[in-house]
Design a protein around this motif. Structure first.
Motif, PDB file in Angstrom:
ATOM      1  N   GLY A  41       0.832  -1.208   0.000  1.00 58.98           N
ATOM      2  CA  GLY A  41       0.000   0.000   0.000  1.00 58.98           C
ATOM      3  C   GLY A  41       0.859   1.247   0.000  1.00 58.98           C
ATOM      4  N   MET A  42       1.950   1.207   0.757  1.00 56.06           N
ATOM      5  CA  MET A  42       2.794   2.399   0.841  1.00 56.06           C
ATOM      6  C   MET A  42       3.471   2.676  -0.487  1.00 56.06           C
ATOM      7  N   MET A  43       3.770   1.633  -1.226  1.00 53.79           N
ATOM      8  CA  MET A  43       4.357   1.861  -2.556  1.00 53.79           C
ATOM      9  C   MET A  43       3.331   2.561  -3.455  1.00 53.79           C
ATOM     10  N   THR A  87       0.900   4.635  -2.488  1.00 56.08           N
ATOM     11  CA  THR A  87       0.806   6.055  -2.146  1.00 56.08           C
ATOM     12  C   THR A  87       2.078   6.784  -2.564  1.00 56.08           C
ATOM     13  N   PHE A  88       3.227   6.094  -2.462  1.00 56.71           N
ATOM     14  CA  PHE A  88       4.474   6.765  -2.838  1.00 56.71           C
ATOM     15  C   PHE A  88       4.461   7.133  -4.316  1.00 56.71           C
ATOM     16  N   HIS A 129       2.145   8.097  -5.950  1.00 48.56           N
ATOM     17  CA  HIS A 129       1.303   9.272  -6.195  1.00 48.56           C
ATOM     18  C   HIS A 129       2.048  10.574  -5.988  1.00 48.56           C
ATOM     19  N   ILE A 130       3.227  10.521  -5.367  1.00 49.96           N
ATOM     20  CA  ILE A 130       4.012  11.746  -5.226  1.00 49.96           C
ATOM     21  C   ILE A 130       4.359  12.293  -6.603  1.00 49.96           C
TER      22      ILE A 130
END
Ligand code: SF4
Ligand code: SF4
Lengths: 178, 351
Positions: free
Chosen positions: A30-32, A34-35, A37-38
């Motif tokens: 999940g964190m990948m 959101t990352f 989306h930077i």
């Protein structure tokens, strides 16, 4: 049931293994997401500086029109007020006096003409009802304000500037940039 | 008589100045963390975040702070007034107290004095951290209880049980670290990691680090463990009845907690103020201290970003999931880690 899209997934309901149940791997996935989306492009429109173009049929604030000689077109027939589903329009009629021919096009004119922008639903029926082409919906919208009273727009706010006397203001109101 | 008055005034002023600097720095960093949080949230969600107050919105925290201060101060009629006021103060001071033992740098030489950049290098540093962190729970507990609101009370109970459960796993994970370091003194732990040929503790204790990290999230009440302030089910959680600056204190202490726990994690696992591949003893002490502080802050900022990144990625755990994770997963893992570390030290190194 047949799936409507091919995105449907069969869910497994097996009990989680120990590694799954400490969630770390899935959290990492999940964190990948959101990352990533930077680096995505932001769709934000920075409003006061940037504006979104209106569609050609946008119905915004009303304008009371004048004819080519700068005379008010409205004859206070009241058809717009009758047509208005929101009952936002009120007016008071007055008779044109001798010597005022350069101000008002017809023999009767609106001495007071008010639209309550809080009631108005910007349907444009007033524009359609008007036999004199006197009222139009423009491409601006009512600015925010702190009082209800300030949303009752009178003739002062609605009337377009006189093309013969104030050509600059007229051009601005029309949105014609030189 | 003279012996009684023989207080080292220079030492006292030096420490007081250091304390003041660290407290104001923590507050300032916490202030900008609120801005960072909103900015990170925005960017992770494809939007710009606050950008109106000043260039890039950098004055936003002051606007937020001003707004909080200007709000009406409400003390509920049926609350326990003294405790109601004590709650946020306790949360705040517990959050700030931890920075006493964090080594912010090695030492600087000013006016011919050798000033250590650590307020107190006590030999039970880690135990002190644990003690203060446990006191932090009282901020939530007291605030929630004194509000005399059932939602606040439920949230406070959740907060307390969560903090207690995760403290356990946190302590157990640290025991493994302490076995390898052999000391509780934070300054000493950093010096060990700086020593040539010695890697950062994360290389020796990765599992302990992961457990500690998860527990740090829980102790800071950060998402995914922000059950005490679960808006969706408990309105606002333990600070529901709070307004104005008392609410501000609660919100602020969360950020300070985050900052301090990042500092502790960096100190314990990532070499503190150590710069990799640089032999600090070759530099003059003042420059080495400056480089060290910059290194420490960089690492802390990375951790803070990580905290925020997690917050804006995953939803909150359900309460039973939280307890399951704490008691059935983290505690056994920490125990196993402890056991293995002990066995390896005993059998391999024969200590
Ligand atoms: S736009 Fe519709 S609602 Fe508004 S004044 Fe005209 S008729 Fe009434
Ligand atoms: S705006 Fe048109 S419809 Fe309305 S009163 Fe004037 S002339 Fe009549």
């Amino acid at each position: 049931m047949q799936a409507l899209t091919n995105r449907a997934k069969i869910m497994e309901r097996k009990p989680m293994t120990f590694l799954e149940s400490i969630y770390l791997w899935n959290i990492f996935k999940g964190m990948m997401i959101t990352f990533s989306h930077i680096f995505k492009k932001q769709p934000t429109i920075h409003y006061p500086e940037q504006t979104r173009p209106f569609s050609p049929v946008f119905r915004g604030l009303h304008v009371l029109n004048r004819d080519e000689e700068g005379r008010e077109r409205c004859t206070a027939c009241g058809l717009c007020a009758v047509a208005c589903p929101a009952e936002a329009i009120t007016m008071e009629a007055a008779e044109r006096l001798p010597g005022e021919e350069n101000l008002y096009r017809e023999e009767k004119y609106a001495a007071r003409y008010e639209i309550n922008m809080l009631r108005c639903i910007f349907c444009g029926l007033c524009e359609e009802a008007c036999p004199k082409d006197a009222i139009y919906l423009s491409e601006t919208f009512a600015p925010a304000s702190f009082t209800r009273q300030s949303f009752i727009y009178g003739k002062k706010d609605l009337l377009i500037p006189d093309v013969t006397k104030q050509p600059l203001e007229f051009a601005e109101a029309k949105g014609i940039k030189n | 008589m003279t012996t009684l008055l023989a207080i080292d005034w220079a030492l006292l002023t030096e420490k007081l100045i250091l304390i003041a600097i660290i407290i104001f720095a923590s507050l300032g960093i916490a202030l900008y963390m609120t801005y960072g949080e909103r900015k990170v949230a925005g960017i992770l969600q494809d939007r710009p975040g606050p950008n109106r107050a000043g260039p890039f919105g950098i004055f936003q925290p002051f606007a937020d702070g001003l707004k909080l201060i200007m709000k009406e101060e409400i003390i509920p009629d049926t609350s326990n007034k003294a405790l109601f006021i004590l709650g946020p103060g306790l949360a705040m001071s517990a959050a700030l107290m931890t920075c006493a033992v964090v080594p912010w740098g090695d030492h600087v030489e000013l006016f011919g004095r050798n000033i250590a950049l650590q307020i107190a290098d006590i030999n039970v540093g880690i135990l002190y951290v644990f003690a203060v962190v446990s006191v932090g729970v009282y901020g939530i507990m007291i605030g929630g209880w004194a509000s005399n609101n059932k939602f606040s009370l439920l949230a406070a109970l959740r907060g307390a049980s969560q903090a207690i459960s995760y403290e356990l796993a946190m302590g157990l994970s640290l025991i493994a670290v302490l076995m390898t370091t052999g000391t509780l003194q934070l300054g000493e732990i950093v010096k060990q990691q700086m020593a040539p040929g010695h890697l950062w503790n994360i290389a020796y204790q990765p599992l302990a680090f992961i457990i500690f990290l998860v527990c740090a999230f829980a102790e800071c009440n950060r998402t995914p463990f922000d059950l005490p302030e679960a808006e969706s089910e408990l309105n606002q959680g333990y600070h529901q009845e709070y307004s104005s600056m008392k609410l501000g204190f609660y919100l602020f202490s969360e950020y300070i907690n985050m900052f301090i726990s990042s500092a502790i994690m960096v100190t314990l696992f990532f070499g503190g103020y150590d710069v990799p591949f640089l032999n600090e003893s070759l530099l003059s002490p003042n420059i080495a201290a400056l480089v060290g502080i910059i290194a420490l802050m960089t690492k802390i900022v990375c951790f803070i970003f990580f905290f925020m990144w997690v917050r804006w990625t995953i939803p909150r755990f359900r309460y039973d999931q939280l307890m399951n994770l704490g008691w059935k997963k983290l505690v056994p893992l920490a125990l196993a880690n402890m056991l293995i570390t002990g066995a390896v030290i005993l059998l391999w190194f024969n200590k």
